[in-house]
Design a protein around this motif. Structure first.
Motif, PDB file in Angstrom:
ATOM      1  N   LEU A  65       0.824  -1.203   0.000  1.00 59.50           N
ATOM      2  CA  LEU A  65       0.000   0.000   0.000  1.00 59.50           C
ATOM      3  C   LEU A  65       0.864   1.261   0.000  1.00 59.50           C
ATOM      4  CD1 LEU A  65      -2.982   0.731  -0.033  1.00 59.50           C
ATOM      5  CD2 LEU A  65      -2.887   0.907   2.445  1.00 59.50           C
ATOM      6  N   LYS A  66       1.952   1.238   0.761  1.00 58.95           N
ATOM      7  CA  LYS A  66       2.863   2.390   0.762  1.00 58.95           C
ATOM      8  C   LYS A  66       3.485   2.600  -0.614  1.00 58.95           C
ATOM      9  CE  LYS A  66       4.235   2.374   5.618  1.00 58.95           C
ATOM     10  NZ  LYS A  66       5.351   2.195   6.558  1.00 58.95           N
ATOM     11  N   LYS A  67       3.907   1.515  -1.250  1.00 60.53           N
ATOM     12  CA  LYS A  67       4.489   1.623  -2.590  1.00 60.53           C
ATOM     13  C   LYS A  67       3.442   2.094  -3.604  1.00 60.53           C
ATOM     14  CE  LYS A  67       8.673   0.362  -1.797  1.00 60.53           C
ATOM     15  NZ  LYS A  67       9.778   1.278  -1.989  1.00 60.53           N
ATOM     16  N   ALA A  68       2.197   1.653  -3.430  1.00 60.55           N
ATOM     17  CA  ALA A  68       1.133   2.096  -4.333  1.00 60.55           C
ATOM     18  C   ALA A  68       0.889   3.593  -4.182  1.00 60.55           C
ATOM     19  CB  ALA A  68      -0.147   1.310  -4.053  1.00 60.55           C
ATOM     20  N   TRP A  69       0.945   4.098  -2.953  1.00 64.58           N
ATOM     21  CA  TRP A  69       0.784   5.549  -2.761  1.00 64.58           C
ATOM     22  C   TRP A  69       1.935   6.312  -3.401  1.00 64.58           C
ATOM     23  CZ3 TRP A  69      -3.192   8.385  -2.029  1.00 64.58           C
ATOM     24  CH2 TRP A  69      -4.306   7.889  -1.365  1.00 64.58           C
ATOM     25  N   GLU A  70       3.137   5.760  -3.371  1.00 59.45           N
ATOM     26  CA  GLU A  70       4.263   6.417  -4.039  1.00 59.45           C
ATOM     27  C   GLU A  70       4.018   6.511  -5.537  1.00 59.45           C
ATOM     28  OE1 GLU A  70       8.005   4.617  -3.109  1.00 59.45           O
ATOM     29  OE2 GLU A  70       7.698   4.812  -0.952  1.00 59.45           O
ATOM     30  N   VAL A  71       3.487   5.439  -6.117  1.00 63.68           N
ATOM     31  CA  VAL A  71       3.175   5.456  -7.547  1.00 63.68           C
ATOM     32  C   VAL A  71       2.048   6.445  -7.830  1.00 63.68           C
ATOM     33  CG1 VAL A  71       2.254   4.051  -9.444  1.00 63.68           C
ATOM     34  CG2 VAL A  71       4.010   3.124  -7.948  1.00 63.68           C
ATOM     35  N   ALA A  72       1.046   6.489  -6.951  1.00 61.67           N
ATOM     36  CA  ALA A  72      -0.107   7.377  -7.169  1.00 61.67           C
ATOM     37  C   ALA A  72       0.284   8.847  -7.095  1.00 61.67           C
ATOM     38  CB  ALA A  72      -1.192   7.077  -6.141  1.00 61.67           C
ATOM     39  N   PHE A 105      -0.442  16.555 -22.706  1.00 59.15           N
ATOM     40  CA  PHE A 105      -1.700  15.832 -22.899  1.00 59.15           C
ATOM     41  C   PHE A 105      -1.487  14.328 -23.018  1.00 59.15           C
ATOM     42  CE2 PHE A 105      -3.313  20.009 -23.951  1.00 59.15           C
ATOM     43  CZ  PHE A 105      -4.565  19.950 -23.374  1.00 59.15           C
ATOM     44  N   LYS A 106      -0.432  13.926 -23.679  1.00 60.29           N
ATOM     45  CA  LYS A 106      -0.201  12.502 -23.923  1.00 60.29           C
ATOM     46  C   LYS A 106       0.074  11.742 -22.630  1.00 60.29           C
ATOM     47  CE  LYS A 106       3.210   9.444 -25.919  1.00 60.29           C
ATOM     48  NZ  LYS A 106       4.061   9.179 -24.809  1.00 60.29           N
ATOM     49  N   ASN A 107       0.976  12.247 -21.796  1.00 58.85           N
ATOM     50  CA  ASN A 107       1.369  11.503 -20.589  1.00 58.85           C
ATOM     51  C   ASN A 107       0.206  11.278 -19.622  1.00 58.85           C
ATOM     52  OD1 ASN A 107       3.952  11.240 -21.549  1.00 58.85           O
ATOM     53  ND2 ASN A 107       4.739  13.004 -20.444  1.00 58.85           N
ATOM     54  N   PRO A 108      -0.598  12.285 -19.272  1.00 57.27           N
ATOM     55  CA  PRO A 108      -1.728  12.001 -18.372  1.00 57.27           C
ATOM     56  C   PRO A 108      -2.780  11.075 -18.975  1.00 57.27           C
ATOM     57  CG  PRO A 108      -1.251  14.335 -18.356  1.00 57.27           C
ATOM     58  CD  PRO A 108      -0.435  13.731 -19.450  1.00 57.27           C
ATOM     59  N   ILE A 109      -3.055  11.227 -20.261  1.00 57.68           N
ATOM     60  CA  ILE A 109      -4.051  10.357 -20.882  1.00 57.68           C
ATOM     61  C   ILE A 109      -3.567   8.912 -20.890  1.00 57.68           C
ATOM     62  CG2 ILE A 109      -5.197   9.817 -23.078  1.00 57.68           C
ATOM     63  CD1 ILE A 109      -5.396  12.868 -23.520  1.00 57.68           C
ATOM     64  N   MET A 110      -2.300   8.707 -21.236  1.00 56.01           N
ATOM     65  CA  MET A 110      -1.751   7.341 -21.210  1.00 56.01           C
ATOM     66  C   MET A 110      -1.698   6.807 -19.778  1.00 56.01           C
ATOM     67  SD  MET A 110      -1.364   6.619 -24.320  1.00 56.01           S
ATOM     68  CE  MET A 110      -0.434   5.130 -24.280  1.00 56.01           C
ATOM     69  N   GLY A 111      -1.434   7.680 -18.817  1.00 52.98           N
ATOM     70  CA  GLY A 111      -1.421   7.257 -17.415  1.00 52.98           C
ATOM     71  C   GLY A 111      -2.801   6.841 -16.934  1.00 52.98           C
ATOM     72  N   ILE A 112      -3.828   7.579 -17.335  1.00 59.94           N
ATOM     73  CA  ILE A 112      -5.195   7.224 -16.945  1.00 59.94           C
ATOM     74  C   ILE A 112      -5.599   5.896 -17.576  1.00 59.94           C
ATOM     75  CG2 ILE A 112      -7.613   7.887 -17.206  1.00 59.94           C
ATOM     76  CD1 ILE A 112      -6.696  10.802 -16.829  1.00 59.94           C
ATOM     77  N   LEU A 113      -5.234   5.695 -18.845  1.00 63.62           N
ATOM     78  CA  LEU A 113      -5.592   4.448 -19.519  1.00 63.62           C
ATOM     79  C   LEU A 113      -4.853   3.243 -18.923  1.00 63.62           C
ATOM     80  CD1 LEU A 113      -5.735   5.635 -23.234  1.00 63.62           C
ATOM     81  CD2 LEU A 113      -7.634   5.181 -21.681  1.00 63.62           C
ATOM     82  N   ALA A 114      -3.674   3.453 -18.365  1.00 62.99           N
ATOM     83  CA  ALA A 114      -2.872   2.353 -17.815  1.00 62.99           C
ATOM     84  C   ALA A 114      -2.947   2.292 -16.292  1.00 62.99           C
ATOM     85  CB  ALA A 114      -1.435   2.504 -18.271  1.00 62.99           C
ATOM     86  N   ASN A 116      -4.886   0.498 -14.225  1.00 64.92           N
ATOM     87  CA  ASN A 116      -4.935  -0.865 -13.678  1.00 64.92           C
ATOM     88  C   ASN A 116      -3.588  -1.566 -13.798  1.00 64.92           C
ATOM     89  OD1 ASN A 116      -7.585  -0.784 -12.800  1.00 64.92           O
ATOM     90  ND2 ASN A 116      -8.379  -1.417 -14.785  1.00 64.92           N
ATOM     91  N   GLN A 117      -2.864  -1.356 -14.903  1.00 67.94           N
ATOM     92  CA  GLN A 117      -1.562  -1.982 -15.063  1.00 67.94           C
ATOM     93  C   GLN A 117      -0.551  -1.414 -14.077  1.00 67.94           C
ATOM     94  OE1 GLN A 117      -3.248  -0.781 -17.811  1.00 67.94           O
ATOM     95  NE2 GLN A 117      -3.921  -2.756 -18.577  1.00 67.94           N
ATOM     96  N   ALA A 118      -0.697  -0.146 -13.728  1.00 63.73           N
ATOM     97  CA  ALA A 118       0.249   0.478 -12.796  1.00 63.73           C
ATOM     98  C   ALA A 118       0.097  -0.076 -11.389  1.00 63.73           C
ATOM     99  CB  ALA A 118       0.053   1.995 -12.791  1.00 63.73           C
ATOM    100  N   PHE A 119      -1.092  -0.542 -11.036  1.00 65.97           N
ATOM    101  CA  PHE A 119      -1.337  -0.976  -9.656  1.00 65.97           C
ATOM    102  C   PHE A 119      -1.601  -2.468  -9.506  1.00 65.97           C
ATOM    103  CE2 PHE A 119      -2.368   3.528  -9.669  1.00 65.97           C
ATOM    104  CZ  PHE A 119      -1.609   3.949  -8.600  1.00 65.97           C
ATOM    105  N   GLU A 120      -1.533  -3.232 -10.582  1.00 71.44           N
ATOM    106  CA  GLU A 120      -1.856  -4.659 -10.465  1.00 71.44           C
ATOM    107  C   GLU A 120      -0.849  -5.423  -9.620  1.00 71.44           C
ATOM    108  OE1 GLU A 120       0.057  -6.209 -14.694  1.00 71.44           O
ATOM    109  OE2 GLU A 120      -2.103  -6.154 -14.420  1.00 71.44           O
ATOM    110  N   ARG A 121       0.406  -4.986  -9.580  1.00 68.05           N
ATOM    111  CA  ARG A 121       1.409  -5.702  -8.773  1.00 68.05           C
ATOM    112  C   ARG A 121       1.229  -5.447  -7.278  1.00 68.05           C
ATOM    113  NH1 ARG A 121       6.141  -1.793 -10.913  1.00 68.05           N
ATOM    114  NH2 ARG A 121       5.519  -0.028  -9.663  1.00 68.05           N
ATOM    115  N   PHE A 122       0.490  -4.411  -6.903  1.00 64.93           N
ATOM    116  CA  PHE A 122       0.276  -4.088  -5.489  1.00 64.93           C
ATOM    117  C   PHE A 122      -1.036  -4.651  -4.957  1.00 64.93           C
ATOM    118  CE2 PHE A 122       2.536  -0.285  -7.237  1.00 64.93           C
ATOM    119  CZ  PHE A 122       3.772  -0.600  -6.716  1.00 64.93           C
ATOM    120  N   GLU A 123      -1.911  -5.084  -5.833  1.00 69.08           N
ATOM    121  CA  GLU A 123      -3.261  -5.452  -5.427  1.00 69.08           C
ATOM    122  C   GLU A 123      -3.335  -6.903  -4.971  1.00 69.08           C
ATOM    123  OE1 GLU A 123      -7.769  -4.929  -7.161  1.00 69.08           O
ATOM    124  OE2 GLU A 123      -6.067  -4.230  -8.304  1.00 69.08           O
ATOM    125  N   THR A 124      -3.934  -7.103  -3.812  1.00 65.36           N
ATOM    126  CA  THR A 124      -4.226  -8.444  -3.295  1.00 65.36           C
ATOM    127  C   THR A 124      -5.702  -8.478  -2.898  1.00 65.36           C
ATOM    128  OG1 THR A 124      -3.614  -7.849  -1.029  1.00 65.36           O
ATOM    129  CG2 THR A 124      -1.871  -8.759  -2.421  1.00 65.36           C
TER     130      THR A 124
END
Length: 183
Positions: A65-72, A105-114, A116-124
């Motif tokens: 959860l701490k690592k996920a907040w760092e990514v967020a 514009f590109k970076n935030p839009i790509m970040g929003i689309l990805a 779930n992929q950004a947080f799938e390794r942290f999710e249990t």
């Protein structure tokens, strides 16, 4: 004929071939736990390396959860530099300012689309609700980054915010009177 004299081998070269014998520590300071002396012969001293205990599932969830907040919160950390660069690039249409707007514009839009992929390794299964909050915070941070791009294109005059930008859709007024010029 005379025989060539071979010069003696320097001391440093001889020590490379035959390293000096290990001398025990004179000050008797023990090695720190987990860091045994690498030069000590293994037969004279036995070092036990302390094994780390495996973390519990609750500790792993907390760490994830701490690592996920760092990514967020990552997207918001780059905003001050991006804002300064956008401010310094000016409001004229140049290749540098256009590229800055494109990336804004590109970076935030790509970040929003990805997301779930950004947080799938942290999710249990046990932290799914908390990760959902982190994902929402991540999307909000990406929207703030997107707002910075909107601010830049507004400053460049590319947003249709004035009445004159919409003249193509305005109906032409019918005049009440006509004037004719005299000959």
């Amino acid at each position: 004929m005379s025989e060539l004299a071979i010069p003696p081998v320097p001391r440093w070269a001889a020590e490379l071939k035959n390293p000096p014998v290990f001398k025990p520590k004179a000050d008797k300071i023990p090695d720190p736990p987990g860091y045994p002396s690498s030069q000590a012969p293994s037969s004279s001293k036995v070092h036990k390396v302390a094994q780390r205990k495996a973390p519990t599932p609750e500790e792993m969830d907390t760490l994830k959860l701490k690592k996920a907040w760092e990514v967020a919160l990552g997207p918001i950390k780059g905003l001050p530099m991006t804002g300064i660069m956008m401010y310094m690039s000016g409001n004229s249409l140049q290749i540098f300012s256009i590229m800055m707007v494109f990336m804004a514009f590109k970076n935030p839009i790509m970040g929003i689309l990805a997301t779930n992929q950004a947080f799938e390794r942290f999710e249990t299964d046990s932290n799914r609700g908390k990760i959902l909050q982190v994902k929402v915070a991540y999307v909000v941070m990406q929207l703030v980054a997107l707002a910075l791009g909107v601010w830049k294109i507004n400053g460049m005059g590319l947003l249709p915010t004035t009445r004159s930008d919409w003249l193509a859709w305005e109906a032409q007024r019918e005049p009440l009177e006509h004037a004719v010029t005299a000959l």
